[in-house]
Design an enzyme around this catalytic site. Sequence first.
Site, PDB file in Angstrom:
ATOM      1  CD  GLU A   1      -0.781  -5.334   6.292  1.00 35.08           C
ATOM      2  OE1 GLU A   1      -0.560  -5.900   5.197  1.00 35.08           O
ATOM      3  OE2 GLU A   1      -1.067  -4.118   6.382  1.00 35.08           O
TER       4      GLU A   1
ATOM      5  CB  CYS B   1      -0.982  -0.047   1.183  1.00 31.92           C
ATOM      6  SG  CYS B   1      -2.355   1.094   0.992  1.00 31.92           S
TER       7      CYS B   1
ATOM      8  CG  HIS C   1      -3.433  -3.508   3.580  1.00 27.72           C
ATOM      9  ND1 HIS C   1      -2.411  -2.843   4.205  1.00 27.72           N
ATOM     10  CD2 HIS C   1      -4.162  -2.564   2.963  1.00 27.72           C
ATOM     11  CE1 HIS C   1      -2.515  -1.544   3.982  1.00 27.72           C
ATOM     12  NE2 HIS C   1      -3.574  -1.343   3.221  1.00 27.72           N
TER      13      HIS C   1
END
Lengths: 80, 80, 216, 713
Positions: free
Chosen positions: C195, C88, C193
């Site tokens: 994560e 990002c 993302h």
Amino acid sequence: MKIGVKILPKNEVLDTQGRAVESTLKAHKKDVYQCRVGKYVQLEMGDLDEKSALSKAKEIAEFVLYNPLIESYELEVIKQ
Amino acid sequence: MKIGVKILPKNEVLDTQGRAVESTLKAHKKDVYQCRVGKYVQLEMGDLDEKSALSKAKEIAEFVLYNPLIESYELEVIKQ
Amino acid sequence: MKAKVGIVRFLGTNCDRDVYQAVADIDLRPEWLWFEDQFDPKEFSGFILPGGFSYGDYLRCGALAAKAPVMKSIHEAAGKGYPVLGICNGFQILCEAGLLPGALVRNEKRKFIDRWVELKPETQTKWSSKARAVIRLPIAHGEGRYYAEEADLQKLWDGDQVWMTYRENPNGSLQNIAGVTNKNKNVCGLMPHPERAMHEWMGGSDGRVIMESLLG
Amino acid sequence: MMSELDAKLKKYRLSRDEYRRMEELLGRAPQGVEWALFSALWSEHCSYKSSKVHLRKFAFKSPRVLQSMGENAGVIDLGQGEKVAFKMESHNHPSFIEPYQGAATGVGGILRDIFTMGARPIALANYLCFGEPSAPRMSALVDGVVAGIAGYGNCVGVPTITGQTEFHSSYNNNILVNALAVGLFAGDDPVVTSQAKGSGNLVVYVGAKTGRDGVHGASMASESFDEDSESKRPTVQIGDPFYEKLLIESCLEVMKRDLVVAIQDMGAAGLTSSSFEMAAKGGVGFRIHLDRVPLRDSTVGPEEILLSESQERMLLICEPSKFDAVKEVFHHWGLDAQALGEVWDGPEIELYWRGDLICKIDPRLLTDNAPVYERPYHPWTPKNKKAKLSAPELNLPEILSSIEGTSRRWIYEQYDQRVGAKTVRDCEDSVAVVRLPSGRGLGLVLGARPHVMRVDAQIGGYDAAFYPALELAAKGFQPLALTDCLNFGNPEKPEIMSEFVAAVEALAKASKTLDAPVISGNVSFYNETMGQNITSTPATGMVGLRDEVLKIPRSHFTIAGDNVYLLRLPGVELLGDQMGRSQGFTGDLDVNKVTQFIATVKDLALTDSVHATRVCGKFGLAYALYRMCTDTLGVNVGSDMDWTKEKLYEVIFVGTDALEGSLQKAASTIGAECLKLGSVQEKTFVLGKRSFDLAQLHQSYRNGWRMHFGQLA
Ligand SMILES: Nc1ncnc2c1ncn2[C@@H]1O[C@H](COP(=O)(O)OP(=O)(O)O)[C@@H](O)[C@H]1O
Ligand SMILES: [Mg+2]
């Protein structure tokens, strides 16, 4: 000495803001042919003469203020 | 006829972007006294004379381009 | 001893702790790298530039962070072939730093978008040795629309540098591009993302595909 | 002579009685900056002078509560070493003036209330009330407020995980923007208070420089809007979420390392309220050199410094020996810390300007001795109680595309709902959930339904606690505690004050029977514009706890063939005035029965046979059933029902056959009804004799927003 940095997006693919303003203006019968939305940065350079102020501003603009892939810029001397 | 609209946060209003750019410039030894970050809008008005182009640009700026509570603006005629 | 993964923190970075946790979750050793410092890449097995509003996204996303001293070391590590991933805002920083081609500009509809998306991996990189046909990850960005000039886009495809594409374009990215890689395929940038998709309770665990590539 | 005094009173928004009280307390006439101090601290906003006597009704002892009203935020103990702080606050007036910055600084302010306690903010929520979409400026207000919340929350890195958005003409000229934040203390994170201590300790200013922003903001917020509000505008406060992020990290670090004695954010009335409250709470005095305050503009004077509401600033007390370490932490994060003066035994606060003592005053005169008013009100008598309600015709597509009924996706898609990597259930769900480090789930729901408040302020007050509690229970969460943000009109009008008292007493009673204390809150009076008052809106936020997060019932149908049941508590039936319907209610609300119902729903929701649940709310049963449909799954209900009236309370349970027995048994134990409605079927939406095209319903629901706010979508 104050220098203005005018930054505009390079081509219309990128300028979603400009397009949005255009269509708002159109909806309100305030059409323009084209509207481009970019950034304006004003640098207060202190006690420099015009030439050194411009050259320092150029250095700053090219260092970080604009991204040559997507933007172009122009400097102006701001008269008080 | 092209008109440029330079929009900056009002003097007494906090400029969050300017503050961040200022400190980055400082960290890279490219200090300026002050940096303000605003917007630059370029309006392509077509076949209008300077006076009517300016007055239409003023109307547009006040209608949609700037927020009088926090910003001030200035117009300029762009010479080709 | 577990391999160390360097996680770069700039002022304002806000997915730093999430990436730290994700690295710990796959049993590697996360270590902070502060934006003002430089480091010796030899001690690390890879580097991640997390997402999230470094310097408030002021001026241009990633522009201010790209100038930080730590980026010298990242350049060096990238040149030596270490895996470097920008997520990002990290992707935006890598583009601004010239480590990846192109730029990320404001979403077509000009609004921030938070949503789960499906991605198609287009090539193998150092960050996707175990990639599947389709992976599902969340996006959360206001300026994630990938842009490069037409000729450069063609070069990306020809050079096998388009890493991931959206199956349904959420933001107006040119040619649906969600992630790209450098010629060596060790430096990668991705708007979604990983994560935030490490466990079923998060709504999906496909992010592991990317993080676990560090395990070799 | 007199008129000069009157002019002064008007400027500082103080009454003649208050002036007399000032004279009495000081033993002389107020002078110099004292005027500004009294104006700020005795404003409704800071002093709670009209609400204090009633807010006491919320108090009850609970072993879970570690900090309650009076601190920056309430804190509850979750066991297993985990604690959370949470609070809700209004930013209504500023958001109406400048929607983006007003909403953004509202988020910034509530976050500071949380991390100033030592908790790391982990979630945000927002409660929004707008006017009719066609009202002047409304679409710009909606656009600006949502963008402001998104702009601040996303950038500072705290996920917005739930919210509530209401529309009604009573908000046309006075929108409500309430923000809630939750913070987590993990491990041995200390709970830090704002109580100043220790003669000789330093009073330290950290964060952004001071400008003229929002001078007189607190007293402005304590006044109705009128036509010349326009000209009284102070400099708009600009929020900087990037700066706030740096403040969060640095403040948490100095607290964790035990470098500070006390800390408080500079919120309403800025340096004045923070310093006077900190000193008064600790029973100490301060010596403050106002000329040491870092300024953005060197022409700002002492009175403005005292009242400025520049954002992202904190005041902290530290021991002199730790000041260098404090400075180092802030410096690491790119911020400055500046000592303004010191703590002394006091009890006075001494303010200096360029070496001269300009004011010396006991802070308790301004805080503990602020006036308290018993505003006149009437005991509550229901106005809309009916013998019978006739059910309106069911026009589902119209309901689904109405502004009250349509999807809120346009709003929450702009919010980062997952930063922090703890989100289990996001804005899409009726209960938001974050996962705690222990693996347990923390549930969060907002309450207070304006359409119920318009029917009856007492039932609305009960509902402000019961509805969110029931929503938590339906997902298997134990309701734990509440925060509130009481948005009302002009308290000097007895009919408004009567609604206030009725709602507060009902909320207090419901919270007590639920054993879910109100641990923090905020009152926003004077939501009145040119004589029109808003719907009384006691917004609430409730948190609940659950042992694990993988088996939480869904809010939509998951498996074709599942059975669909309704568990209903007989009691109140209600019709709201949405979409121009006439309103009213029948029956009585039995607080103990509702509490028992909620406990039962919670136990049922924890059984494995439950796949999905939903609490029926606005528009009644048909709307609730529709909201459980997915693109492919709908429902077939065999017989005709009362589709449009709301029942307080009823819950839809979806699951396997095994569910039926436990539902029946529970229902008979608590005197509730259990009905089998039908079953989940693919691409079907059949309600008794009516059959709907599910795809078309989805279109109505999803396109409704664009119909009302075309230019935004
Ligand atoms: N202002 C807001 N911010 C974030 N989420 C919102 C907001 N308003 C509504 N929502 C979300 O939209 C969903 C639908 O809202 P609502 O119509 O009240 O239905 P529900 O009965 O599920 O709460 C909810 O899950 C809620 O979390
Ligand atoms: Mg709701």
